[in-house]
Design a protein around this motif. Structure first.
Motif, PDB file in Angstrom:
ATOM      1  N   VAL A 134       0.852  -1.189   0.000  1.00 50.65           N
ATOM      2  CA  VAL A 134       0.000   0.000   0.000  1.00 50.65           C
ATOM      3  C   VAL A 134       0.886   1.237   0.000  1.00 50.65           C
ATOM      4  N   SER A 135       0.508   2.245  -0.775  1.00 50.50           N
ATOM      5  CA  SER A 135       1.208   3.524  -0.694  1.00 50.50           C
ATOM      6  C   SER A 135       0.599   4.347   0.439  1.00 50.50           C
ATOM      7  N   VAL A 136       1.461   5.082   1.123  1.00 48.72           N
ATOM      8  CA  VAL A 136       1.041   5.869   2.282  1.00 48.72           C
ATOM      9  C   VAL A 136       1.481   7.318   2.078  1.00 48.72           C
ATOM     10  N   VAL A 137       0.550   8.249   2.228  1.00 47.53           N
ATOM     11  CA  VAL A 137       0.892   9.675   2.197  1.00 47.53           C
ATOM     12  C   VAL A 137       0.330  10.307   3.458  1.00 47.53           C
ATOM     13  N   ASN A 138       1.217  10.717   4.365  1.00 50.52           N
ATOM     14  CA  ASN A 138       0.813  11.418   5.581  1.00 50.52           C
ATOM     15  C   ASN A 138       0.994  12.912   5.364  1.00 50.52           C
ATOM     16  N   SER A 139      -0.050  13.674   5.639  1.00 48.67           N
ATOM     17  CA  SER A 139      -0.014  15.121   5.416  1.00 48.67           C
ATOM     18  C   SER A 139      -0.391  15.868   6.681  1.00 48.67           C
ATOM     19  N   ALA A 140       0.091  17.093   6.782  1.00 50.83           N
ATOM     20  CA  ALA A 140      -0.221  17.923   7.944  1.00 50.83           C
ATOM     21  C   ALA A 140       0.069  19.382   7.613  1.00 50.83           C
ATOM     22  N   ILE A 141      -0.346  20.269   8.512  1.00 49.72           N
ATOM     23  CA  ILE A 141      -0.057  21.694   8.384  1.00 49.72           C
ATOM     24  C   ILE A 141       0.607  22.162   9.674  1.00 49.72           C
ATOM     25  N   SER A 142       1.665  22.945   9.547  1.00 50.11           N
ATOM     26  CA  SER A 142       2.346  23.485  10.718  1.00 50.11           C
ATOM     27  C   SER A 142       1.460  24.521  11.395  1.00 50.11           C
ATOM     28  N   ARG A 143       1.240  24.368  12.686  1.00 50.42           N
ATOM     29  CA  ARG A 143       0.445  25.349  13.429  1.00 50.42           C
ATOM     30  C   ARG A 143       1.220  26.645  13.616  1.00 50.42           C
ATOM     31  N   LEU A 144       2.539  26.584  13.470  1.00 53.09           N
ATOM     32  CA  LEU A 144       3.366  27.770  13.658  1.00 53.09           C
ATOM     33  C   LEU A 144       3.450  28.614  12.397  1.00 53.09           C
ATOM     34  N   THR A 145       3.701  27.959  11.249  1.00 49.80           N
ATOM     35  CA  THR A 145       3.910  28.691  10.006  1.00 49.80           C
ATOM     36  C   THR A 145       2.728  28.622   9.047  1.00 49.80           C
ATOM     37  N   GLY A 146       1.835  27.656   9.245  1.00 47.44           N
ATOM     38  CA  GLY A 146       0.718  27.477   8.332  1.00 47.44           C
ATOM     39  C   GLY A 146       1.108  26.764   7.046  1.00 47.44           C
ATOM     40  N   ARG A 147       2.333  26.258   6.972  1.00 48.59           N
ATOM     41  CA  ARG A 147       2.802  25.599   5.749  1.00 48.59           C
ATOM     42  C   ARG A 147       2.394  24.131   5.750  1.00 48.59           C
ATOM     43  N   PRO A 148       1.850  23.642   4.626  1.00 42.97           N
ATOM     44  CA  PRO A 148       1.514  22.217   4.519  1.00 42.97           C
ATOM     45  C   PRO A 148       2.763  21.391   4.229  1.00 42.97           C
ATOM     46  N   SER A 149       2.726  20.140   4.610  1.00 41.54           N
ATOM     47  CA  SER A 149       3.837  19.238   4.343  1.00 41.54           C
ATOM     48  C   SER A 149       3.306  17.821   4.232  1.00 41.54           C
ATOM     49  N   ASN A 150       4.077  16.945   3.630  1.00 41.78           N
ATOM     50  CA  ASN A 150       3.669  15.551   3.547  1.00 41.78           C
ATOM     51  C   ASN A 150       4.881  14.648   3.441  1.00 41.78           C
ATOM     52  N   ILE A 151       4.653  13.386   3.667  1.00 43.34           N
ATOM     53  CA  ILE A 151       5.693  12.386   3.540  1.00 43.34           C
ATOM     54  C   ILE A 151       5.075  11.143   2.928  1.00 43.34           C
ATOM     55  N   THR A 152       5.808  10.520   2.027  1.00 39.03           N
ATOM     56  CA  THR A 152       5.302   9.355   1.304  1.00 39.03           C
ATOM     57  C   THR A 152       6.066   8.101   1.715  1.00 39.03           C
ATOM     58  N   GLY A 153       5.329   7.020   1.881  1.00 38.28           N
ATOM     59  CA  GLY A 153       5.943   5.753   2.242  1.00 38.28           C
ATOM     60  C   GLY A 153       5.151   4.594   1.676  1.00 38.28           C
ATOM     61  N   THR A 154       5.467   3.403   2.148  1.00 33.60           N
ATOM     62  CA  THR A 154       4.739   2.208   1.747  1.00 33.60           C
ATOM     63  C   THR A 154       4.434   1.365   2.975  1.00 33.60           C
ATOM     64  N   ALA A 155       3.462   0.478   2.822  1.00 32.93           N
ATOM     65  CA  ALA A 155       3.102  -0.436   3.896  1.00 32.93           C
ATOM     66  C   ALA A 155       2.963  -1.837   3.318  1.00 32.93           C
ATOM     67  N   LYS A 156       3.641  -2.798   3.938  1.00 30.00           N
ATOM     68  CA  LYS A 156       3.529  -4.194   3.550  1.00 30.00           C
ATOM     69  C   LYS A 156       2.469  -4.876   4.409  1.00 30.00           C
ATOM     70  N   VAL A 157       1.677  -5.712   3.794  1.00 29.97           N
ATOM     71  CA  VAL A 157       0.702  -6.494   4.545  1.00 29.97           C
ATOM     72  C   VAL A 157       1.425  -7.696   5.150  1.00 29.97           C
ATOM     73  N   ILE A 158       1.487  -7.748   6.478  1.00 30.07           N
ATOM     74  CA  ILE A 158       2.150  -8.839   7.177  1.00 30.07           C
ATOM     75  C   ILE A 158       1.155  -9.940   7.524  1.00 30.07           C
ATOM     76  N   ALA A 159      -0.035  -9.516   7.930  1.00 28.84           N
ATOM     77  CA  ALA A 159      -1.120 -10.429   8.305  1.00 28.84           C
ATOM     78  C   ALA A 159      -2.395  -9.598   8.261  1.00 28.84           C
ATOM     79  N   PRO A 160      -3.568 -10.227   8.352  1.00 26.88           N
ATOM     80  CA  PRO A 160      -4.801  -9.429   8.371  1.00 26.88           C
ATOM     81  C   PRO A 160      -4.757  -8.359   9.454  1.00 26.88           C
ATOM     82  N   ALA A 161      -4.973  -7.106   9.060  1.00 26.88           N
ATOM     83  CA  ALA A 161      -5.009  -5.953   9.967  1.00 26.88           C
ATOM     84  C   ALA A 161      -3.647  -5.647  10.584  1.00 26.88           C
TER      85      ALA A 161
END
Length: 214
Positions: free
Chosen positions: A77-104
Motif C-alpha cells: 500500500v502507498s502511504v501519504v501522511n499530510s499535515a499543516i504546521s500550526r506555527l507557520t501554516g505551511r503544509p507538508s507531507n511524507i510518502t511511504g509504503t506499507a507491507k501487509v504482514i497479516a490481516p489488519a
C-alpha cells in the motif's frame, strides 16, 4: 530481582524516556492486543483524518493531519501522511509504503527503508467512519512504548463514532488518558502539500529504531 528494584528501574526508565521522546512509555513488555480477525484492505483505502493520538514527537506542532492509503498491489500500500504546521501554516507531507504482514497488521516504512516487522495494527474499523490503530515497541524487558491513533473518515466525526472507537480501546485495556485531539480546522491545502518533511519528522519507524539503538 525484587519487585521494588524492578519498579524503581522502570520508573527511572519512564522519566528518562518521557523527557527525551515526549511520548508514552509504560512498564513491562508490550501487552497483547486483539487485532481484527478479518480485514478488507480495499475498503480501508482512501483518506483518513486523525481525530486523536498518543503524543508523538514527529507530530509536534501540527494540525490537520491526514493519512491517505492506495493499493499498489495485493500486499503493498502507498502511504501519504499530510499535515499543516500550526506555527507557520505551511503544509507538508511524507510518502511511504506499507507491507501487509497479516490481516489488519502492516509494516509501514518511509525513505525506502526496509521494514518487515509489524508496526501498524488495526484493532477495529467499520471502514466508513472510524479506525483504531495501535503500535508498540519494546524498549527493554522492563519498558515499552505505545502509539495509538483514532482515525475517522470525516474531519469532525459524530460523538457516537468516537464512542465506538473508545470502546475498542477499553476492550484492549488501552488507556484513553494520554489521547490528544488533533485540530482539524483551517485545513485548506492539506492534501495539495508539496513540501516534503525531513527524515524523522513524520516517521513512526524513526522512533522504533531510536528505541532499538538504546
Amino acid at each position: 530481582m525484587s519487585k521494588t528494584i524492578s519498579f524503581s528501574i522502570c520508573l527511572l526508565t519512564f522519566v528518562a524516556l518521557n523527557g527525551v521522546l515526549a511520548q508514552v512509555p509504560y512498564c513491562g513488555r508490550c501487552p497483547r492486543v486483539k487485532v481484527m480477525d478479518t480485514f478488507d484492505l480495499d475498503a480501508y483505502m482512501g483518506i483518513w483524518y486523525e481525530y486523536s493520538k498518543y503524543p508523538v514527537t514527529f507530530e509536534l506542532g501540527q494540525k490537520c493531519t491526514t493519512a491517505q492509503y492506495e493499493n499498489i498491489d495485493n500486499s503493498t500500500v502507498s502511504v501519504v501522511n499530510s499535515a499543516i504546521s500550526r506555527l507557520t501554516g505551511r503544509p507538508s507531507n511524507i510518502t511511504g509504503t506499507a507491507k501487509v504482514i497479516a490481516p489488519a497488521e502492516l509494516a509501514v516504512s518511509f525513505f525506502e527503508e526496509e521494514v518487515n516487522k509489524t508496526n501498524y495494527q488495526v484493532l477495529g474499523t467499520d471502514y466508513d467512519s472510524y479506525a483504531v490503530v495501535y503500535s508498540c515497541s519494546s524498549l527493554t524487558p522492563l519498558a515499552h512504548l505505545k502509539f495509538v491513533w483514532i482515525l475517522t473518515r470525516e474531519r469532525e466525526p459524530m460523538n457516537e463514532t468516537i464512542a465506538i472507537a473508545h470502546q475498542i480501546l477499553n476492550n484492549n485495556w488501552i488507556s484513553q488518558s494520554p489521547l490528544v485531539n488533533t485540530r482539524q480546522k483551517g485545513c485548506n491545502g492539506t492534501h495539495s502539500a508539496t513540501m516534503q518533511l525531513g527524515e524523522n519528522d513524520f516517521d513512526i519507524n524513526a522512533a522504533h529504531e531510536a528505541n532499538d539503538r538504546q
